[in-house]
Design a protein around this motif. Structure first.
Motif, mmCIF file in Angstrom:
data_model
loop_
_atom_site.group_PDB
_atom_site.id
_atom_site.type_symbol
_atom_site.label_atom_id
_atom_site.label_comp_id
_atom_site.label_asym_id
_atom_site.label_seq_id
_atom_site.Cartn_x
_atom_site.Cartn_y
_atom_site.Cartn_z
ATOM 1 N N GLU A 119 0.815 -1.217 0.000
ATOM 2 C CA GLU A 119 0.000 0.000 0.000
ATOM 3 C C GLU A 119 0.844 1.260 0.000
ATOM 4 N N SER A 120 2.103 1.161 0.402
ATOM 5 C CA SER A 120 2.961 2.345 0.434
ATOM 6 C C SER A 120 3.239 2.892 -0.959
ATOM 7 N N VAL A 121 3.020 2.059 -2.000
ATOM 8 C CA VAL A 121 3.254 2.541 -3.361
ATOM 9 C C VAL A 121 2.291 3.661 -3.722
ATOM 10 N N TYR A 122 1.099 3.644 -3.123
ATOM 11 C CA TYR A 122 0.090 4.636 -3.452
ATOM 12 C C TYR A 122 0.225 5.906 -2.614
ATOM 13 N N THR A 123 1.261 6.028 -1.822
ATOM 14 C CA THR A 123 1.517 7.231 -1.041
ATOM 15 C C THR A 123 2.668 8.000 -1.666
ATOM 16 N N PRO A 124 2.718 9.344 -1.503
ATOM 17 C CA PRO A 124 3.828 10.116 -2.086
ATOM 18 C C PRO A 124 5.183 9.664 -1.583
ATOM 19 N N ASP A 125 5.327 9.360 -0.291
ATOM 20 C CA ASP A 125 6.588 8.880 0.270
ATOM 21 C C ASP A 125 6.517 7.366 0.369
ATOM 22 N N SER A 126 6.797 6.694 -0.731
ATOM 23 C CA SER A 126 6.703 5.237 -0.733
ATOM 24 C C SER A 126 7.811 4.607 0.093
ATOM 25 N N ASP A 127 8.970 5.257 0.171
ATOM 26 C CA ASP A 127 10.097 4.726 0.941
ATOM 27 C C ASP A 127 10.636 5.856 1.810
ATOM 28 N N VAL A 128 9.975 6.063 2.941
ATOM 29 C CA VAL A 128 10.331 7.180 3.796
ATOM 30 C C VAL A 128 11.694 6.973 4.444
ATOM 31 N N ALA A 129 12.026 5.737 4.784
ATOM 32 C CA ALA A 129 13.284 5.473 5.500
ATOM 33 C C ALA A 129 14.491 5.795 4.641
ATOM 34 N N ALA A 130 14.543 5.270 3.429
ATOM 35 C CA ALA A 130 15.701 5.473 2.564
ATOM 36 C C ALA A 130 15.243 5.624 1.125
ATOM 37 N N PRO A 131 14.713 6.775 0.739
ATOM 38 C CA PRO A 131 14.264 6.954 -0.646
ATOM 39 C C PRO A 131 15.442 6.992 -1.606
ATOM 40 N N GLN A 132 15.226 6.495 -2.809
ATOM 41 C CA GLN A 132 16.254 6.503 -3.844
ATOM 42 C C GLN A 132 16.287 7.888 -4.475
ATOM 43 N N ILE A 133 17.282 8.674 -4.128
ATOM 44 C CA ILE A 133 17.375 10.067 -4.557
ATOM 45 C C ILE A 133 18.470 10.191 -5.610
ATOM 46 N N ASN A 134 18.148 10.831 -6.702
ATOM 47 C CA ASN A 134 19.121 11.099 -7.762
ATOM 48 C C ASN A 134 19.705 12.489 -7.541
ATOM 49 N N ARG A 135 20.965 12.544 -7.163
ATOM 50 C CA ARG A 135 21.613 13.818 -6.862
ATOM 51 C C ARG A 135 22.386 14.388 -8.053
ATOM 52 N N ASN A 136 22.305 13.744 -9.200
ATOM 53 C CA ASN A 136 23.068 14.186 -10.365
ATOM 54 C C ASN A 136 22.188 14.891 -11.385
ATOM 55 N N LEU A 137 21.015 15.341 -10.984
ATOM 56 C CA LEU A 137 20.091 15.962 -11.921
ATOM 57 C C LEU A 137 20.560 17.363 -12.300
ATOM 58 N N ILE A 138 20.453 17.675 -13.579
ATOM 59 C CA ILE A 138 20.685 19.039 -14.061
ATOM 60 C C ILE A 138 19.418 19.589 -14.705
ATOM 61 N N GLN A 139 18.379 18.770 -14.747
ATOM 62 C CA GLN A 139 17.062 19.190 -15.200
ATOM 63 C C GLN A 139 16.023 18.533 -14.308
ATOM 64 N N LYS A 140 14.947 19.259 -14.046
ATOM 65 C CA LYS A 140 13.915 18.738 -13.157
ATOM 66 C C LYS A 140 12.591 19.367 -13.553
ATOM 67 N N ALA A 141 11.538 18.587 -13.471
ATOM 68 C CA ALA A 141 10.203 19.069 -13.809
ATOM 69 C C ALA A 141 9.194 18.350 -12.938
ATOM 70 N N GLY A 142 8.115 19.038 -12.610
ATOM 71 C CA GLY A 142 7.061 18.436 -11.802
ATOM 72 C C GLY A 142 6.198 19.504 -11.158
ATOM 73 N N TYR A 143 5.172 19.053 -10.459
ATOM 74 C CA TYR A 143 4.249 19.968 -9.795
ATOM 75 C C TYR A 143 4.791 20.347 -8.413
ATOM 76 N N LEU A 144 4.738 21.646 -8.111
ATOM 77 C CA LEU A 144 5.138 22.178 -6.813
ATOM 78 C C LEU A 144 4.070 23.167 -6.359
ATOM 79 N N ASN A 145 4.023 23.402 -5.048
ATOM 80 C CA ASN A 145 3.135 24.408 -4.472
ATOM 81 C C ASN A 145 3.920 25.697 -4.255
ATOM 82 N N LEU A 146 3.436 26.783 -4.846
ATOM 83 C CA LEU A 146 4.088 28.088 -4.741
ATOM 84 C C LEU A 146 3.416 28.907 -3.655
ATOM 85 N N ARG A 147 4.238 29.468 -2.764
ATOM 86 C CA ARG A 147 3.713 30.276 -1.651
ATOM 87 C C ARG A 147 3.562 31.727 -2.101
ATOM 88 N N ASN A 148 2.336 32.254 -1.948
ATOM 89 C CA ASN A 148 2.027 33.637 -2.310
ATOM 90 C C ASN A 148 1.520 34.369 -1.078
#
Length: 621
Positions: A216-245
């Motif tokens: 069931e964790s697959v259907y949550t935004p944080d599927s692997d809260v303990a050790a998420p697989q993070i890509n630190r070599n990104l030079i491009q990124k796209a996605g939805y974010l919440n902007l504070r106004n």
């Protein structure tokens, strides 16, 4: 003759003249009923049309009665009694209009509509069947072929009875051949459709099993809260974010938008827009995680001049850290290189090696490619004269910093210094704020320079004989922050005077840390990232020995400016004992109008490594 109320279908199969005659009677009655129904429907529609016209006429009359009041008479307005009478008459006509409207609706629903339905459903079906029967019964060719067949069958003698059988057998064989081919094609088609349906069913069963087997964790935004697989070599990124106004002084709203990076720019594309627009220039910007109200996974982008930029919120911890890593990589302008992905991977690998406790891994790599190390050392020698020509002359990491040395990522005020700041007869401000006279040395100092910095970390070192210890500490601090996902940094004001280095809280003006300038034994800025700066402090211990600690900061301006200010402060300390040398030094440096503080103007950039010839620091005296 008794009335006939129905026609038996069994008799119609015999096709007798009596049945045909009786059927013609039914058809004639059906035609008569159809004509009568059409005439009746026309009369009803005429009544319904007249009723609708009556509704429209009474509605027009009511409007015309009310229009008298709006007439512009030359001799004056109309008589009030006439106006009131017309208003009353208009009201009566409106009521009459309502009655006519309701009557028209009743006529349409209960009179016209049933007749139309009876004509379309029943009478039209009878007429259609009559036409079909007429076409079938009046086909001359069909009747001639039938009569010829029956005559031929009737003339066959008894001795040729087998020919009749052959005649019917031949027809049956022709029919069976066509029927067999048709049935075989139908069978093949049904079989192919069945195979396709079975394949689709099997694919659906596999999909259902996969959906049921996942966690069931697959259907949550944080599927692997303990050790998420993070890509630190990104030079491009796209996605939805919440902007504070900000919508007011204390109120804020959050808007979910689609963000993407393009080169060194952060773009935003609202829903329904054809293209995105520029939100922030990411070159030389800084990004860090922040706590924002009741939101989590927030980060803030700060402009190169130190002004707070936008605050964004990611959907998960993985997205938050990947956005921070991507913006950090873009701010270093890695995207301008020939192979940005390889450069980003190399920088992250260098950061991982910097915190590796066992240095044999690095030695193994150096021994495996000595020619490359030599080439790199020669290139570094051309770009910067401070770097030695051979890497073998550089001290090992173990000689500079002991393996496993802990790193402090936040400024913790020592107990002795805290007592010194709050010692005295004057009452301490309970809100932690200090007055202007809390820095008495600043009033008598010839140098007072203010820089905006962010504390990255500090750690104990083994030597202060070379600036390589500062570069090694920078590598280990940055790598530890990347590995342990530490992005939060404490912002402070670094005040450089001719006596000390003081870290001041920008909000409360409380001194967070104070270092005597005489205890600063080494200071240097990073050779590639010009905003990184560090210095080594020698502090005496209670046991009589001395400890060495390196402090690493990130500045909004170039680190060479801070190094220049520290070097100038140390020169002032050295010449203060000699009045003539002090006067000679002050003549070579511009002062403020009151002759108290030193103004450091921008010096031209130089690559000879002399801190006295680098650009000056920003003055906020």
């Amino acid at each position: 003759m008794p009335a006939v109320d129905k026609l038996l279908l069994e008799e119609a199969l015999q096709d007798s003249p009596q049945t045909r005659s009786l059927l013609s009677v039914f058809e004639e009655d059906a035609g008569t009923l159809t004509d009568y129904t059409n005439q009746l429907l026309q009369a009803m529609q005429r009544v319904y049309g007249a009723q609708n016209e009556m509704c429209l006429a009474t509605q027009q009359l009511s409007k015309q009665l009310l229009a008298y009041e709006k007439q512009n008479f030359a001799l004056g307005k109309g008589d009030e009694e006439v106006i009131s009478t017309l208003h009353y008459f208009s009201k009566v006509v409106d009521e009459l209009n309502l009655l006519h409207t309701e009557l028209a609706k009743q006529l349409a629903d209960t009179m016209v509509l049933p007749i139309i339905q009876f004509r379309e459903k029943d009478l039209t079906e009878v007429s259609t069947l009559k036409d079909l029967f007429g076409l079938a019964s009046n086909d001359v060719c069909l009747f001639l072929e039938h009569d010829l067949s029956m005559a031929k069958y009737s003339r066959l003698p008894k001795k040729k009875e087998n020919e009749k059988i052959n005649f019917f057998k031949k027809g049956a064989e022709m029919f069976s051949k066509r029927m067999d081919s048709f049935l075989s094609s139908v069978a093949d088609m049904v079989q192919s459709i069945q195979v396709e349906l079975e394949a689709e069913a099997e694919k659906m069963r596999v999909s259902q099993q996969e959906l049921l087997s996942v966690d069931e964790s697959v259907y949550t935004p944080d599927s692997d809260v303990a050790a998420p697989q993070i890509n630190r070599n990104l030079i491009q990124k796209a996605g939805y974010l919440n902007l504070r106004n900000k919508t007011g002084l204390v109120t804020t709203t959050w808007e979910r938008l689609y963000f993407f990076t393009q080169g060194g720019n952060l773009m935003c594309q609202p829903r329904g827009a054809v293209a995105g627009g520029l939100i922030q220039d990411l070159d030389n910007c800084s990004v860090m995680a922040v706590d924002c109200e009741d939101r989590r996974y927030c980060f803030q982008i700060t402009t190169p001049n130190g002004k707070s930029g936008i605050i964004l919120q990611a959907e998960s911890r993985k997205e938050n850290e990947e956005w921070i890593c991507a913006i950090n990589n873009i701010s270093r302008q890695i995207y301008l290189t020939d192979n940005p992905e390889a450069v980003a991977i190399k920088l992250n690998q260098t950061a991982l090696q910097a915190v590796t406790p066992i240095t044999s891994f690095g030695k193994k790599q150096e021994s495996s490619c000595p020619s490359q190390n030599l080439k790199n050392s020669e290139m570094e020698n051309e770009n910067d004269k401070i770097v030695p020509k051979a890497t073998a002359s550089l001290p090992e990491a173990e000689e500079l910093i002991a393996p496993g040395t802990p790193i402090q990522f936040d400024i913790v005020l020592p107990a002795t210094e805290f007592l010194d700041q709050n010692r005295g007869s004057r009452r301490t401000n309970p809100f932690g704020e200090t007055e202007d006279e809390s820095f008495p040395e600043a009033e008598d100092s010839l140098l007072q320079q203010m820089f905006i910095v962010r504390f990255l970390g500090s750690m104990a070192v083994k030597t202060d004989s070379t600036t390589e210890v500062i570069y090694e500490a920078m590598r280990q601090v940055l790598a530890a922050r990347a590995i342990h996902n530490i992005f939060r940094m404490t912002e402070s004001h670094l005040m450089v005077t001719s006596q000390s280095l003081r870290l001041i809280d920008p909000q409360t003006q409380v001194s967070r840390a104070n270092f005597e300038l005489t205890s600063v034994t080494q200071f240097a800025a990073h050779q590639e990232n010009k905003r990184l700066v560090g210095f080594v402090i020698r502090v005496p211990e209670s046991t009589g020995e001395e400890s060495l600690s390196t402090y690493i900061f990130e500045s909004n301006s170039e680190g060479e400016k801070i190094c220049y200010a520290i070097n100038l402060g140390k020169e002032i300390i050295e010449v203060q004992k000699d009045p003539e040398a002090l006067a000679q030094l002050m003549l070579s440096i511009p002062l403020t109008n009151d002759g108290k503080y030193v103004l450091l103007n921008d010096q031209p950039d130089d690559d000879d490594g002399n801190p006295n010839e680098h650009r000056g620091a920003e003055s906020e005296a």
